[in-house]
Design a protein around this motif. Structure first.
Motif, PDB file in Angstrom:
ATOM      1  N   VAL A  10       0.872  -1.170   0.000  1.00 59.92           N
ATOM      2  CA  VAL A  10       0.000   0.000   0.000  1.00 59.92           C
ATOM      3  C   VAL A  10       0.914   1.225   0.000  1.00 59.92           C
ATOM      4  N   ILE A  36      -3.192  -0.614  -2.890  1.00 56.74           N
ATOM      5  CA  ILE A  36      -3.813   0.708  -2.733  1.00 56.74           C
ATOM      6  C   ILE A  36      -2.762   1.778  -2.957  1.00 56.74           C
ATOM      7  N   LYS A  37      -3.170   2.839  -3.638  1.00 60.13           N
ATOM      8  CA  LYS A  37      -2.367   4.064  -3.664  1.00 60.13           C
ATOM      9  C   LYS A  37      -3.306   5.191  -3.258  1.00 60.13           C
ATOM     10  N   ALA A  38      -2.821   6.000  -2.328  1.00 60.67           N
ATOM     11  CA  ALA A  38      -3.658   7.041  -1.743  1.00 60.67           C
ATOM     12  C   ALA A  38      -2.893   8.357  -1.694  1.00 60.67           C
ATOM     13  N   GLU A  43      -6.913   8.652   3.584  1.00 58.46           N
ATOM     14  CA  GLU A  43      -7.455   7.929   2.430  1.00 58.46           C
ATOM     15  C   GLU A  43      -6.950   6.486   2.418  1.00 58.46           C
ATOM     16  N   LEU A  44      -5.681   6.295   2.734  1.00 61.87           N
ATOM     17  CA  LEU A  44      -5.106   4.956   2.760  1.00 61.87           C
ATOM     18  C   LEU A  44      -5.837   4.069   3.770  1.00 61.87           C
ATOM     19  N   HIS A  46      -8.805   4.458   5.066  1.00 65.09           N
ATOM     20  CA  HIS A  46     -10.182   4.246   4.621  1.00 65.09           C
ATOM     21  C   HIS A  46     -10.232   3.151   3.563  1.00 65.09           C
ATOM     22  N   ASP A  47      -9.362   3.269   2.559  1.00 64.26           N
ATOM     23  CA  ASP A  47      -9.348   2.288   1.476  1.00 64.26           C
ATOM     24  C   ASP A  47      -8.986   0.890   1.984  1.00 64.26           C
ATOM     25  N   LEU A  48      -8.098   0.823   2.972  1.00 59.74           N
ATOM     26  CA  LEU A  48      -7.738  -0.474   3.552  1.00 59.74           C
ATOM     27  C   LEU A  48      -8.931  -1.131   4.242  1.00 59.74           C
ATOM     28  N   SER A  49      -9.788  -0.324   4.832  1.00 60.31           N
ATOM     29  CA  SER A  49     -10.962  -0.886   5.505  1.00 60.31           C
ATOM     30  C   SER A  49     -11.975  -1.439   4.506  1.00 60.31           C
ATOM     31  N   GLU A  50     -11.833  -1.083   3.232  1.00 55.57           N
ATOM     32  CA  GLU A  50     -12.760  -1.510   2.187  1.00 55.57           C
ATOM     33  C   GLU A  50     -12.344  -2.807   1.493  1.00 55.57           C
ATOM     34  N   ILE A  51     -11.118  -3.251   1.717  1.00 57.71           N
ATOM     35  CA  ILE A  51     -10.648  -4.458   1.022  1.00 57.71           C
ATOM     36  C   ILE A  51     -10.408  -5.579   2.032  1.00 57.71           C
TER      37      ILE A  51
END
Length: 125
Positions: A10, A36-38, A43-44, A46-51
Motif C-alpha cells: 500500500v 492501494i495508492k492514496a 485515504e489509505l 479508509h481504502d484499507l478498511s474496504e478491502i
C-alpha cells in the motif's frame, strides 16, 4: 530458495508524480502487487478498511495533508502489527528521519531512490 509469493504493497503520497513513477516502475518487479495508492494517510486507512487483503508493506510519505505518515503508521501498526513500513520522503532533516524510525518505520528512503526501494521490496522473503 525460490521466491514466488507476491509482496502486497500500500502506498500513500500526495504527489501525482510519485504515483505515476511508482506505477511505471512496479511493472518491472513481478513480485510486487500494489493494493492501494492514496493521497494521504486518511485515504489509505479508509481504502484499507474496504478491502479484504492484508498488506505486507506500506510506503508512506512523511508530509501529507489530512493525515501525515507518522499518524498513518501508528494506525497501520495497530491494525496490522506485522506490516513493514517504509518511509518515503524528500526531507533531508535527520530529526524527521529519526522520528520516523522511532515511530515504527522499518527503513526510510529518499524520494529519488524509488527504484532502490522497490528492488529491496522485491527481494523480501
Amino acid at each position: 530458495m525460490k521466491m514466488n509469493r507476491s509482496v502486497k504493497i500500500v502506498f500513500a503520497d500526495d504527489s501525482d508524480i510519485h504515483h505515476f513513477l511508482l506505477e511505471s516502475l512496479m511493472s518491472k518487479f513481478v513480485r510486487l502487487q500494489l493494493l492501494i495508492k492514496a493521497k494521504d494517510g486518511e485515504e489509505l486507512l479508509h481504502d484499507l478498511s474496504e478491502i479484504q487483503e492484508i498488506p505486507d508493506v506500506a510506503i508512506l510519505d512523511l508530509h501529507m495533508p489530512n493525515m501525515d505518515g507518522l499518524s498513518a503508521a501508528k494506525d497501520l501498526l495497530l491494525r496490522f502489527p506485522f506490516v513493514k513500513i517504509y518511509g518515503f520522503t524528500s526531507s533531508s532533516d535527520e530529526k524527521e528521519k529519526e522520528a520516523m524510525l522511532s515511530s515504527g518505520f522499518y527503513k526510510v528512503f529518499p524520494k529519488n531512490k524509488l527504484r532502490e526501494l522497490l528492488t529491496e521490496l522485491s527481494e523480501l522473503p
